[in-house]
Design an enzyme around this catalytic site. Structure first.
Site, PDB file in Angstrom:
ATOM      1  N   ASP A   1     -11.548   1.885   3.485  1.00 58.29           N
ATOM      2  CA  ASP A   1     -12.136   0.085   3.198  1.00 58.29           C
ATOM      3  C   ASP A   1     -13.349  -0.175   3.342  1.00 58.29           C
ATOM      4  O   ASP A   1     -13.668  -1.576   2.732  1.00 58.29           O
ATOM      5  CB  ASP A   1     -11.272  -0.726   4.965  1.00 58.29           C
ATOM      6  CG  ASP A   1     -10.530  -1.229   4.646  1.00 58.29           C
ATOM      7  OD1 ASP A   1      -9.661  -1.507   3.593  1.00 58.29           O
ATOM      8  OD2 ASP A   1      -9.550  -1.699   5.450  1.00 58.29           O
TER       9      ASP A   1
ATOM     10  N   GLN B   1      -4.922  -2.053   9.809  1.00 64.23           N
ATOM     11  CA  GLN B   1      -4.766  -2.802   8.715  1.00 64.23           C
ATOM     12  C   GLN B   1      -5.816  -4.385   9.668  1.00 64.23           C
ATOM     13  O   GLN B   1      -5.259  -4.299  11.293  1.00 64.23           O
ATOM     14  CB  GLN B   1      -3.237  -3.099   8.841  1.00 64.23           C
ATOM     15  CG  GLN B   1      -3.101  -4.746   7.226  1.00 64.23           C
ATOM     16  CD  GLN B   1      -3.952  -4.367   6.583  1.00 64.23           C
ATOM     17  OE1 GLN B   1      -3.136  -3.954   5.940  1.00 64.23           O
ATOM     18  NE2 GLN B   1      -4.071  -6.082   6.269  1.00 64.23           N
TER      19      GLN B   1
ATOM     20  N   LYS C   1       0.724  -1.095  -0.025  1.00 58.33           N
ATOM     21  CA  LYS C   1      -0.062  -0.018   0.053  1.00 58.33           C
ATOM     22  C   LYS C   1       0.830   1.136  -0.163  1.00 58.33           C
ATOM     23  O   LYS C   1       0.234   1.757  -0.469  1.00 58.33           O
ATOM     24  CB  LYS C   1      -1.252  -0.306   0.618  1.00 58.33           C
ATOM     25  CG  LYS C   1      -1.996  -0.566   1.125  1.00 58.33           C
ATOM     26  CD  LYS C   1      -3.215  -0.959   2.668  1.00 58.33           C
ATOM     27  CE  LYS C   1      -3.895  -2.888   1.625  1.00 58.33           C
ATOM     28  NZ  LYS C   1      -4.453  -3.443   2.960  1.00 58.33           N
TER      29      LYS C   1
END
Ligand code: NAP
Length: 285
Positions: free
Chosen positions: A120, A97, A53
């Site tokens: 997300d 995460q 990322k």
């Protein structure tokens, strides 16, 4: 007959090319998309995802921050960091995460992320907007699945799509997005009876179960589109999908490989979401 391969790598590159053009246009207006990634602990797979990322941000000219916190970080301290990032002007998107260490309640952390920065797409408000068909930041992997199908020139309208797997992060949102594209959707899960028979009715079969090579040719109608979301690490270190690619490609229509299928799309859609969030933040959409 061997099927056409849908390359997520190639489609990803196309989309990233378009994003790069938009990033240049934004830069001319003094706007740089900013992504903050928070990693708690040292899970090896998560470390790889976070590095990827970070690299994608760097390659596209985004501003990025990676906060690496020790595994024993207290939930309150993580929430305080999320709160700080919620208020930070240079940050348009926040990604914590997952999975988080067991002592931290994932739900509390996801709910703490500002809805507009939830790149997300896991915040209940974004999930709710997806369900009712309102504008929302879409979860990256499901959005990537739809983008792959569309860019392969496959129309979903009126098709029968069967989704195997009903998780909150893949199966459920994928089925909602397929429905949004006017497919008729059937969902299967671990308690589904006669699953192969149902799967064989699919014009488009999407598989997200987390079982290496589980879906063989007996689940696939000749010519059906097959999208394999699975990412399973085998004992020999290789990555395998949920679909037995070698046998299925002999009967299916267009099919995604693993690796190089849905995987690359996930980060690309994260970059896309961050771009959308940045444009909204600066009143440019
Ligand atoms: P998950 O949360 O474990 O959910 C798995 C789903 O599959 C559940 O709904 C489960 O049914 C169902 N299932 C399990 N075994 C089954 C079987 N034998 N027959 C029918 N259904 C079965 O997994 P997930 O997070 O959705 O992930 C699924 C796969 O996608 C994994 O391999 C994961 O690594 C991969 N993934 C890839 C990406 C990417 O970027 N490419 C992103 C996310 C996930 P029940 O609900 O009945 O238990």
């Amino acid at each position: 007959m061997t099927a056409t391969i849908i390359s997520g790598k190639q489609v990803s590159e196309e989309i990233r090319g378009n994003i790069a053009i938009e990033v240049k246009e934004l830069a001319a207006k003094g706007v740089v998309p900013g992504l903050a990634v928070v990693l708690v602990g040292e899970d090896p797979a998560s470390q790889v995802y976070v590095r990827n990322k970070e690299k994608a941000c760097h390659d596209l000219g985004y501003y990025s921050e990676v906060h690496r916190l020790p595994a024993e970080t207290k939930q309150a301290d993580l929430l305080a960091l999320v709160d700080k990032l919620n208020c930070q002007d240079s940050i348009d998107g926040i990604l914590v995460q997952l999975p988080l260490p067991g002592h931290i309640e994932e739900k509390a952390v996801i709910n703490a992320i500002a809805v507009d920065k939830d790149v997300d797409g896991f915040h209940p408000v974004n999930v709710g907007n997806l369900v009712i068909g309102d504008d929302s930041l879409l979860p990256c992997t499901p959005a990537g699945v739809i983008e792959l199908i569309k860019r392969a020139g496959i129309s979903l309208s009126g098709k029968h799509a069967v989704v195997i797997g009903r998780s909150n992060i893949v199966g459920k949102p994928v089925s909602l997005l397929l429905q949004r594209e006017n497919a008729t959707v059937t969902m299967c899960h671990s308690r589904t009876a006669n699953m192969a028979e149902i799967a064989r009715q699919a014009d488009v079969l999407v598989v997200a179960i987390g079982r290496a090579n589980f879906i063989d040719a007996s689940y696939v109608k000749p010519g059906a589109v097959v999208i394999d979301v699975g990412m399973n690490r085998l004992e020999n270190g290789k990555l395998a999908g949920d679909v037995d690619f070698e046998s299925v490609k002999e009967v299916s229509g267009p099919i995604t490989p693993v690796p190089g299928g849905v995987g690359p799309m996930t980060i690309t859609m994260l970059m896309q979401n961050t771009l959308i969030a940045a444009k909204r933040h600066h009143g440019l959409v």
